[in-house]
Design a protein around this motif. Structure first.
Motif, PDB file in Angstrom:
ATOM      1  N   MET A   1       0.822  -1.207   0.000  1.00  0.00           N
ATOM      2  CA  MET A   1       0.000   0.000   0.000  1.00  0.00           C
ATOM      3  C   MET A   1       0.860   1.263   0.000  1.00  0.00           C
ATOM      4  O   MET A   1       0.517   2.257  -0.637  1.00  0.00           O
ATOM      5  CB  MET A   1      -0.923   0.011   1.229  1.00  0.00           C
ATOM      6  N   ASP A   2       1.991   1.202   0.716  1.00  0.00           N
ATOM      7  CA  ASP A   2       2.893   2.357   0.770  1.00  0.00           C
ATOM      8  C   ASP A   2       3.453   2.698  -0.610  1.00  0.00           C
ATOM      9  O   ASP A   2       3.617   3.869  -0.953  1.00  0.00           O
ATOM     10  CB  ASP A   2       4.049   2.090   1.735  1.00  0.00           C
ATOM     11  N   GLU A   3       3.738   1.675  -1.389  1.00  0.00           N
ATOM     12  CA  GLU A   3       4.263   1.909  -2.734  1.00  0.00           C
ATOM     13  C   GLU A   3       3.271   2.689  -3.579  1.00  0.00           C
ATOM     14  O   GLU A   3       3.659   3.461  -4.464  1.00  0.00           O
ATOM     15  CB  GLU A   3       4.574   0.571  -3.415  1.00  0.00           C
ATOM     16  N   GLN A   4       1.986   2.492  -3.297  1.00  0.00           N
ATOM     17  CA  GLN A   4       0.929   3.165  -4.059  1.00  0.00           C
ATOM     18  C   GLN A   4       0.376   4.382  -3.327  1.00  0.00           C
ATOM     19  O   GLN A   4      -0.546   5.033  -3.810  1.00  0.00           O
ATOM     20  CB  GLN A   4      -0.196   2.172  -4.339  1.00  0.00           C
ATOM     21  N   LYS A   5       0.952   4.667  -2.148  1.00  0.00           N
ATOM     22  CA  LYS A   5       0.514   5.795  -1.307  1.00  0.00           C
ATOM     23  C   LYS A   5      -0.989   5.736  -1.026  1.00  0.00           C
ATOM     24  O   LYS A   5      -1.702   6.735  -1.104  1.00  0.00           O
ATOM     25  CB  LYS A   5       0.886   7.131  -1.974  1.00  0.00           C
ATOM     26  N   LYS A   6      -1.459   4.555  -0.675  1.00  0.00           N
ATOM     27  CA  LYS A   6      -2.886   4.369  -0.437  1.00  0.00           C
ATOM     28  C   LYS A   6      -3.232   4.107   1.020  1.00  0.00           C
ATOM     29  O   LYS A   6      -4.404   3.991   1.362  1.00  0.00           O
ATOM     30  CB  LYS A   6      -3.409   3.209  -1.288  1.00  0.00           C
ATOM     31  N   MET A   7      -2.222   4.000   1.885  1.00  0.00           N
ATOM     32  CA  MET A   7      -2.494   3.713   3.293  1.00  0.00           C
ATOM     33  C   MET A   7      -1.651   4.647   4.150  1.00  0.00           C
ATOM     34  O   MET A   7      -0.751   4.231   4.879  1.00  0.00           O
ATOM     35  CB  MET A   7      -2.191   2.244   3.600  1.00  0.00           C
ATOM     36  N   GLU A   8      -1.974   5.934   4.095  1.00  0.00           N
ATOM     37  CA  GLU A   8      -1.160   6.964   4.731  1.00  0.00           C
ATOM     38  C   GLU A   8      -1.685   7.301   6.128  1.00  0.00           C
ATOM     39  O   GLU A   8      -2.070   8.438   6.405  1.00  0.00           O
ATOM     40  CB  GLU A   8      -1.127   8.212   3.847  1.00  0.00           C
ATOM     41  N   TYR A   9      -1.695   6.311   6.992  1.00  0.00           N
ATOM     42  CA  TYR A   9      -2.096   6.516   8.380  1.00  0.00           C
ATOM     43  C   TYR A   9      -1.463   5.425   9.235  1.00  0.00           C
ATOM     44  O   TYR A   9      -0.871   4.475   8.713  1.00  0.00           O
ATOM     45  CB  TYR A   9      -3.616   6.533   8.545  1.00  0.00           C
ATOM     46  N   ALA A  10      -1.577   5.539  10.558  1.00  0.00           N
ATOM     47  CA  ALA A  10      -0.928   4.587  11.465  1.00  0.00           C
ATOM     48  C   ALA A  10      -1.601   3.215  11.381  1.00  0.00           C
ATOM     49  O   ALA A  10      -2.824   3.107  11.230  1.00  0.00           O
ATOM     50  CB  ALA A  10      -0.984   5.111  12.898  1.00  0.00           C
ATOM     51  N   VAL A  11      -0.774   2.166  11.489  1.00  0.00           N
ATOM     52  CA  VAL A  11      -1.270   0.793  11.414  1.00  0.00           C
ATOM     53  C   VAL A  11      -0.631  -0.032  12.530  1.00  0.00           C
ATOM     54  O   VAL A  11       0.568   0.093  12.801  1.00  0.00           O
ATOM     55  CB  VAL A  11      -0.939   0.151  10.054  1.00  0.00           C
ATOM     56  N   ALA A  12      -1.433  -0.871  13.182  1.00  0.00           N
ATOM     57  CA  ALA A  12      -0.926  -1.711  14.266  1.00  0.00           C
ATOM     58  C   ALA A  12      -1.605  -3.072  14.231  1.00  0.00           C
ATOM     59  O   ALA A  12      -2.677  -3.232  13.627  1.00  0.00           O
ATOM     60  CB  ALA A  12      -1.168  -1.044  15.620  1.00  0.00           C
ATOM     61  N   VAL A  13      -0.970  -4.050  14.863  1.00  0.00           N
ATOM     62  CA  VAL A  13      -1.593  -5.366  15.019  1.00  0.00           C
ATOM     63  C   VAL A  13      -1.877  -5.589  16.505  1.00  0.00           C
ATOM     64  O   VAL A  13      -1.115  -5.176  17.375  1.00  0.00           O
ATOM     65  CB  VAL A  13      -0.717  -6.503  14.450  1.00  0.00           C
ATOM     66  N   ASP A  14      -2.980  -6.251  16.766  1.00  0.00           N
ATOM     67  CA  ASP A  14      -3.494  -6.435  18.124  1.00  0.00           C
ATOM     68  C   ASP A  14      -3.536  -7.927  18.444  1.00  0.00           C
ATOM     69  O   ASP A  14      -4.597  -8.512  18.628  1.00  0.00           O
ATOM     70  CB  ASP A  14      -4.893  -5.814  18.222  1.00  0.00           C
ATOM     71  N   ARG A  15      -2.378  -8.543  18.526  1.00  0.00           N
ATOM     72  CA  ARG A  15      -2.316  -9.982  18.759  1.00  0.00           C
ATOM     73  C   ARG A  15      -2.780 -10.357  20.164  1.00  0.00           C
ATOM     74  O   ARG A  15      -3.272 -11.466  20.387  1.00  0.00           O
ATOM     75  CB  ARG A  15      -0.890 -10.496  18.534  1.00  0.00           C
ATOM     76  N   GLU A  16      -2.649  -9.451  21.116  1.00  0.00           N
ATOM     77  CA  GLU A  16      -3.092  -9.738  22.476  1.00  0.00           C
ATOM     78  C   GLU A  16      -4.603  -9.560  22.639  1.00  0.00           C
ATOM     79  O   GLU A  16      -5.185 -10.058  23.596  1.00  0.00           O
ATOM     80  CB  GLU A  16      -2.353  -8.830  23.468  1.00  0.00           C
ATOM     81  N   GLY A  17      -5.212  -8.835  21.718  1.00  0.00           N
ATOM     82  CA  GLY A  17      -6.659  -8.664  21.742  1.00  0.00           C
ATOM     83  C   GLY A  17      -7.185  -7.646  22.736  1.00  0.00           C
ATOM     84  O   GLY A  17      -8.405  -7.539  22.922  1.00  0.00           O
ATOM     85  N   GLN A  18      -6.309  -6.864  23.357  1.00  0.00           N
ATOM     86  CA  GLN A  18      -6.772  -5.906  24.359  1.00  0.00           C
ATOM     87  C   GLN A  18      -7.608  -4.785  23.742  1.00  0.00           C
ATOM     88  O   GLN A  18      -8.644  -4.391  24.278  1.00  0.00           O
ATOM     89  CB  GLN A  18      -5.573  -5.286  25.083  1.00  0.00           C
ATOM     90  N   VAL A  19      -7.145  -4.270  22.608  1.00  0.00           N
ATOM     91  CA  VAL A  19      -7.853  -3.156  21.968  1.00  0.00           C
ATOM     92  C   VAL A  19      -9.161  -3.651  21.342  1.00  0.00           C
ATOM     93  O   VAL A  19     -10.185  -2.982  21.419  1.00  0.00           O
ATOM     94  CB  VAL A  19      -6.950  -2.475  20.925  1.00  0.00           C
ATOM     95  N   TRP A  20      -9.110  -4.831  20.720  1.00  0.00           N
ATOM     96  CA  TRP A  20     -10.347  -5.416  20.180  1.00  0.00           C
ATOM     97  C   TRP A  20     -11.389  -5.562  21.295  1.00  0.00           C
ATOM     98  O   TRP A  20     -12.554  -5.222  21.120  1.00  0.00           O
ATOM     99  CB  TRP A  20     -10.043  -6.776  19.549  1.00  0.00           C
ATOM    100  N   LYS A  21     -10.962  -6.051  22.455  1.00  0.00           N
ATOM    101  CA  LYS A  21     -11.878  -6.238  23.587  1.00  0.00           C
ATOM    102  C   LYS A  21     -12.438  -4.897  24.061  1.00  0.00           C
ATOM    103  O   LYS A  21     -13.626  -4.787  24.391  1.00  0.00           O
ATOM    104  CB  LYS A  21     -11.148  -6.939  24.738  1.00  0.00           C
ATOM    105  N   GLY A  22     -11.589  -3.871  24.076  1.00  0.00           N
ATOM    106  CA  GLY A  22     -12.008  -2.566  24.581  1.00  0.00           C
ATOM    107  C   GLY A  22     -12.958  -1.823  23.668  1.00  0.00           C
ATOM    108  O   GLY A  22     -13.677  -0.914  24.123  1.00  0.00           O
ATOM    109  N   TYR A  23     -12.975  -2.194  22.386  1.00  0.00           N
ATOM    110  CA  TYR A  23     -13.846  -1.512  21.428  1.00  0.00           C
ATOM    111  C   TYR A  23     -14.877  -2.475  20.828  1.00  0.00           C
ATOM    112  O   TYR A  23     -16.072  -2.368  21.092  1.00  0.00           O
ATOM    113  CB  TYR A  23     -13.010  -0.880  20.309  1.00  0.00           C
ATOM    114  N   MET A  24     -14.427  -3.407  20.034  1.00  0.00           N
ATOM    115  CA  MET A  24     -15.352  -4.292  19.308  1.00  0.00           C
ATOM    116  C   MET A  24     -16.211  -5.120  20.266  1.00  0.00           C
ATOM    117  O   MET A  24     -17.435  -5.147  20.165  1.00  0.00           O
ATOM    118  CB  MET A  24     -14.568  -5.190  18.362  1.00  0.00           C
ATOM    119  N   ASP A  25     -15.561  -5.808  21.208  1.00  0.00           N
ATOM    120  CA  ASP A  25     -16.320  -6.620  22.165  1.00  0.00           C
ATOM    121  C   ASP A  25     -17.187  -5.752  23.070  1.00  0.00           C
ATOM    122  O   ASP A  25     -18.339  -6.093  23.384  1.00  0.00           O
ATOM    123  CB  ASP A  25     -15.372  -7.465  23.018  1.00  0.00           C
TER     124      ASP A  25
END
Length: 322
Positions: A113-137
Motif C-alpha cells: 500500500m505504501d508503494e501506491q501511497k494508499k495507506m497513509e495513516y498509522a497501522v498496528a496489530v493487536d495480537r493480544e486482543g486488548q484493543v479489540w476487547k475494549g472496542y469491538m467486544d
C-alpha cells in the motif's frame, strides 16, 4: 476464490446489519465504557507496523478502525481513510488501523500500500486482543471494517462503517459541532430500519422457493432500501444460491445496479455482482458485463482478488465472441 471474496463482503454486510446497539443507547449523564459518550479504551498491547505508537490524549481526536488484509470491504475503505487523514492532518486527528492478524501478514500488505501511497495513516496489530476487547467486544460489534471516533475529551462519540458518513461526523467533531443527542436519535432510527431490512432479507430467501408472489413483493421492498451492502448481498445470493427455476434475475440486476449507484461505482465487489447479473441475463447484456468487470478489476489492488475478478472477465469476454 471469486465466490469466497464476494460472499465475504455479503457475510460481513449481514453481520453489520444484525448489530443493534441495544435498541438506542440509554441516556446517562455518565455513560459507561461500551456506550457512545463513554470513555474510550487505551491503545495498549499493540505492535506498531507504521506511524506509532499513538496514545489517546486530551484535545486530540483519534479514529480507531478495525480491519483485516483478507477483507474486501476493508481494502476498499483504505484509500478513503487516507483521504480523511490527509484532510484533517493539521487538526489533531489521527487514524489508526488495527488488525488482529500477525505482523508477518500485515507488514507486506502495508508495504504494498505504501508503494501506491494508499495507506497513509498509522497501522498496528493487536495480537493480544486488548484493543479489540475494549472496542469491538465492548460495543458488541463483530463485522469489519468498523471505526470508532474518540473525541477531544477521550470519549467514544461515534462508531460505524468508515465509509458510512464518518467523514461528515468527523468534520462536526473537529469543529465542536457534534450533537451526541441528535446523533443518538438518528442512530436509533437507522438501526430500526436496518433491523426491518434484515428481517425482509431473511423472509425473501425463506419464501422464494415456496411462494413466488410473496417473494416478489418482499424483493420490491428490499430494492427500495438505500443499504448498498444489503443490496449487494441480496443480488449475489440470488445469482449464486437460489435454484435456477426460482431465480429472479431482474431483481438481482436492479439491486446490484442500485448498489453500484449508491457506492458511486467505486466498490469492485459490487461492480463484480452487477457484472454477473448482466452476464446471467443473456448475450444481449454481455458487453455491459465486460465493461463493469473491467472497472472492478481496475479498482482492485489485491493480487489474489484481481486474479479472481480477471478470471470472470475472461469468461465474459469469451461469451462476446461465441
Amino acid at each position: 476464490m471469486k465466490q469466497r471474496a464476494n460472499l465475504c463482503a455479503g457475510v460481513v454486510a449481514l453481520l453489520v446489519l444484525a448489530i443493534v446497539v441495544g435498541a438506542a443507547q440509554k441516556e446517562s449523564s455518565n455513560p459507561a465504557p461500551g456506550q457512545l459518550g463513554g470513555p474510550a479504551a487505551p491503545l495498549t498491547g499493540l505492535q506498531w507496523i507504521k506511524g506509532g505508537p499513538v496514545q489517546l490524549t486530551q484535545g486530540s481526536i483519534t479514529v480507531v478502525e478495525f480491519w483485516a488484509t483478507w477483507c474486501p470491504p476493508c481494502r476498499t475503505s483504505i484509500p478513503h481513510l487516507t483521504e480523511i487523514q490527509q484532510r484533517f492532518k493539521d487538526q489533531r486527528v489521527t487514524i489508526v488501523g488495527v488488525s488482529n492478524e500477525t505482523a508477518d501478514i500485515v507488514k507486506p500488505f502495508v508495504a504494498q500500500m505504501d508503494e501506491q501511497k494508499k495507506m497513509e495513516y498509522a497501522v498496528a496489530v493487536d495480537r493480544e486482543g486488548q484493543v479489540w476487547k475494549g472496542y469491538m467486544d465492548a460495543f458488541g460489534v463483530r463485522g469489519i471494517p468498523h471505526a470508532f471516533i474518540v473525541g477531544k475529551d477521550g470519549n467514544v462519540l461515534w462508531r460505524g462503517h468508515p465509509m458510512a458518513g464518518m467523514d461528515e461526523v468527523l468534520e462536526e467533531v473537529v469543529n465542536d459541532r457534534f450533537d451526541a443527542v441528535a446523533y443518538a436519535a438518528k442512530q436509533a432510527a437507522r438501526e430500526k430500519e436496518e433491523a426491518r431490512v434484515l428481517a425482509l432479507y431473511k423472509s425473501y430467501f425463506t419464501t422464494v422457493g415456496t411462494d413466488p408472489g410473496e417473494a416478489a413483493a418482499i424483493g420490491a421492498q428490499l430494492v427500495g432500501s438505500d443499504n448498498s451492502a444489503m443490496l449487494n448481498a441480496l443480488a449475489w445470493r440470488v445469482l449464486t444460491d437460489v435454484p435456477q427455476e426460482s431465480r429472479d434475475l431482474e431483481l438481482a440486476r436492479e439491486a446490484a445496479a442500485k448498489a453500484v449507484t449508491l457506492t458511486e461505482e467505486k466498490n469492485p465487489s459490487i461492480l463484480d455482482t452487477y457484472a454477473l447479473a448482466m452476464y446471467e441475463l443473456g448475450k444481449k447484456y454481455v458487453a455491459q458485463a465486460v465493461t463493469l468487470q473491467k472497472k472492478a478489476v481496475d479498482l482492485t489492488d489485491n493480487a489474489q482478488a484481481k486474479e479472481s475478478l480477471s478470471k470472470a472477465l475472461r469468461r465474459y469476454e469469451s461469451a462476446t465472441v461465441e
